[in-house]
Scaffold this active site. Structure first.
Site, PDB file in Angstrom:
ATOM      1  N   SER A  17       0.798  -1.220   0.000  1.00  0.00           N
ATOM      2  CA  SER A  17       0.000   0.000   0.000  1.00  0.00           C
ATOM      3  C   SER A  17       0.832   1.272   0.000  1.00  0.00           C
ATOM      4  O   SER A  17       0.356   2.304  -0.462  1.00  0.00           O
ATOM      5  CB  SER A  17      -0.941  -0.005   1.211  1.00  0.00           C
ATOM      6  OG  SER A  17      -0.216  -0.177   2.403  1.00  0.00           O
ATOM      7  N   HIS A  39      -5.389  -2.845  -2.853  1.00  0.00           N
ATOM      8  CA  HIS A  39      -5.063  -1.914  -3.943  1.00  0.00           C
ATOM      9  C   HIS A  39      -4.972  -2.613  -5.295  1.00  0.00           C
ATOM     10  O   HIS A  39      -4.554  -2.000  -6.278  1.00  0.00           O
ATOM     11  CB  HIS A  39      -3.761  -1.174  -3.639  1.00  0.00           C
ATOM     12  CG  HIS A  39      -3.835  -0.363  -2.390  1.00  0.00           C
ATOM     13  ND1 HIS A  39      -4.332   0.920  -2.363  1.00  0.00           N
ATOM     14  CD2 HIS A  39      -3.535  -0.671  -1.113  1.00  0.00           C
ATOM     15  CE1 HIS A  39      -4.316   1.365  -1.121  1.00  0.00           C
ATOM     16  NE2 HIS A  39      -3.831   0.419  -0.334  1.00  0.00           N
ATOM     17  N   LYS A  69     -11.904   1.029  -1.751  1.00  0.00           N
ATOM     18  CA  LYS A  69     -10.941   1.737  -2.587  1.00  0.00           C
ATOM     19  C   LYS A  69     -11.472   1.825  -4.021  1.00  0.00           C
ATOM     20  O   LYS A  69     -12.352   2.634  -4.272  1.00  0.00           O
ATOM     21  CB  LYS A  69      -9.570   1.102  -2.430  1.00  0.00           C
ATOM     22  CG  LYS A  69      -9.048   1.512  -1.039  1.00  0.00           C
ATOM     23  CD  LYS A  69      -7.859   0.826  -0.519  1.00  0.00           C
ATOM     24  CE  LYS A  69      -7.597   1.370   0.894  1.00  0.00           C
ATOM     25  NZ  LYS A  69      -6.752   0.514   1.704  1.00  0.00           N
TER      26      LYS A  69
HETATM   27  C1  LIG Z   1      -6.824   0.254   3.093  1.00  0.00           C
HETATM   28  C2  LIG Z   1      -6.267  -1.085   3.349  1.00  0.00           C
HETATM   29  C3  LIG Z   1      -6.932  -1.986   4.173  1.00  0.00           C
HETATM   30  C4  LIG Z   1      -8.122  -1.608   4.996  1.00  0.00           C
HETATM   31  O1  LIG Z   1      -9.294  -1.559   4.248  1.00  0.00           O
HETATM   32  P1  LIG Z   1     -10.489  -0.674   4.789  1.00  0.00           P
HETATM   33  O2  LIG Z   1     -11.665  -1.194   4.029  1.00  0.00           O
HETATM   34  O3  LIG Z   1     -10.159   0.738   4.482  1.00  0.00           O
HETATM   35  O4  LIG Z   1     -10.600  -0.932   6.254  1.00  0.00           O
HETATM   36  C5  LIG Z   1      -6.431  -3.267   4.262  1.00  0.00           C
HETATM   37  N1  LIG Z   1      -5.316  -3.624   3.624  1.00  0.00           N
HETATM   38  C6  LIG Z   1      -4.637  -2.777   2.859  1.00  0.00           C
HETATM   39  C7  LIG Z   1      -3.410  -3.248   2.156  1.00  0.00           C
HETATM   40  C8  LIG Z   1      -5.086  -1.470   2.697  1.00  0.00           C
HETATM   41  O5  LIG Z   1      -4.388  -0.622   1.963  1.00  0.00           O
END
Ligand SMILES: *Cc1c(COP(=O)(O)O)cnc(C)c1O
Length: 385
Positions: free
Chosen positions: A182, A210, A240
């Site tokens: 990330s 991602h 996302k």
């Molecule tokens: C953003 C993210 C999460 C968390 O997801 P949310 O739905 O925002 O709680 C988990 N893993 C990674 C790699 C992320 O970037």
């Protein structure tokens, strides 16, 4: 003992001194890439809404319709009365898209990882985790109370060494990693990890927060190469590229059934609002039917990197490492003065000494905007004066 307030004030003062204090800034988003902050409109390169779907007319309408029909809340946890029929539709679509038998939707990606891992491994088991894995994989690892072994970032050699030495002491072993890292934007070597997992009688879990909507025609990192990599546990988020909210796990039917009956973050937390699920379904339909759209964020990231002679990005995320938190904050402020929102990423999100700017590219960024950004980055950050 010091008073609670004195404790908090002391801790805040130390964080401020180390440039590690974080603050919430009211930020309004009204389209894919522009935000309003402190009374100014800024072009954001810090949103994970990679395809702009949170603003897509069909996605918005799906949410509005669901609110009109069902109201705003699930009313209870999924196992009580919060399991709206829309969940069935979303889980079937996710499983089909990811090529698994079944899927389970959670309240968020964080809740998914915190819930899934302790269902699968416990105090007698071994858990191997890439050192740069997302905070919520670490949270799940800690909650499981499994024996945690950390392998160097993307180092299959290190992972194999640990497995060769330790695997036989434990009944079960789980390997966990991000699919797209990330804060660095690089991909895990999933094909190799999958064969290592098989060779060492271990399970493999990939957090592809991602990757969904961006990599492998939108289907995620497991689909990035020529052939689809088999992964036991494909976890991700609806928050996302899908522009909604919630997390998911795609896996075999028995695994999903076990998770649905045991994961504490699912059992003891209220279901998602129906509108959130409806939005995710509409967004997933768009992603599944428009592979061209899903290719755009990576294309934009590559354009930016090329303009600045940075390494070729593998995802929509491009980091520029600056070292100290102070330098990262300063660079972020400089870009903000030029109308760009690129937040500074500091420890503990990234290791000490690797504070950075993290650029996230969206299908909605125009090439002109990317060129303007690259020019400013070169002039003010890479080659100041
Ligand atoms: C953003 C993210 C999460 C968390 O997801 P949310 O739905 O925002 O709680 C988990 N893993 C990674 C790699 C992320 O970037």
């Amino acid at each position: 003992m010091e008073s609670l307030d004195a404790f908090a004030r002391g801790k805040l003062a130390r964080l401020t001194e180390e440039h590690l204090r974080r603050e919430l800034v009211p930020t309004a988003r009204s389209d894919g890439v522009w935000v309003e902050r402190n009374g100014r409109r800024l072009l954001s390169f810090s949103c994970n809404d990679y395809l702009g779907l949170s603003q897509h007319p069909r996605v918005r309408q799906a949410a509005v319709d669901a609110i009109e029909k069902c109201g705003t809340s699930a009313g209870a946890s999924r196992l009580i009365t919060g399991n709206h029929p829309l969940y069935v539709e979303l889980e079937e679509k996710l499983a089909r898209f990811k090529g698994t038998e079944a899927a389970c939707v959670f309240g968020s990606g964080y809740l998914a990882n915190a819930g899934i891992i302790p269902v699968l491994v416990g105090p007698d088991d071994l858990l191997l985790i890439d050192e740069l894995s997302h905070a919520c994989l670490w949270a799940g690892a800690q909650l499981s109370r499994a024996r945690v072994e950390i392998f160097a970032h993307n180092s299959v050699e290190h992972l194999c060494d640990i497995l060769s030495e330790r695997r036989s002491n434990f009944p079960r072993a789980l390997i966990v990693t991000d699919g797209v890292f990330s804060m660095d934007g690089d991909l895990a070597p999933l094909e190799v990890l999958s064969s290592i997992a098989r060779a060492h009688d271990s399970w493999l879990m990939v957090d592809d927060a991602h990757g969904l909507g961006v990599i492998g025609g939108g289907r995620g990192t497991a689909f990035a190469g020529d052939k689809h990599v088999a992964i036991d546990l494909q976890m991700g988020t609806l928050s996302k590229a899908l522009g909604s909210y919630g997390g998911y796990l795609c896996a075999s039917r028995p695994v999903i059934e076990l998770v649905k009956t045991r994961a504490r973050t699912l059992v003891y937390s209220t279901g998602l609002p129906p509108a959130t699920i409806a939005a995710a379904i509409a967004a997933l339909d768009i992603v599944a039917s428009d592979p061209e759209l899903t290719e755009r964020p990576l294309r934009k990231a590559r354009r930016f990197a090329k303009l600045l002679d940075l390494p070729l990005p593998e995802s929509a995320i491009v980091p520029i490492l600056l070292g100290t938190p102070e330098r990262a904050l300063e660079a972020s402020r400089t870009l903000e003065a030029d109308g760009f929102l690129v937040t500074a990423i500091r420890p503990p999100t990234v290791p000490a000494g690797t504070s950075r700017l993290r650029f996230a590219f969206s299908a909605d960024h125009s090439d002109d905007e990317i060129e303007r950004l690259a020019l400013v980055v070169r002039r003010t950050i890479l080659e100041p004066r």
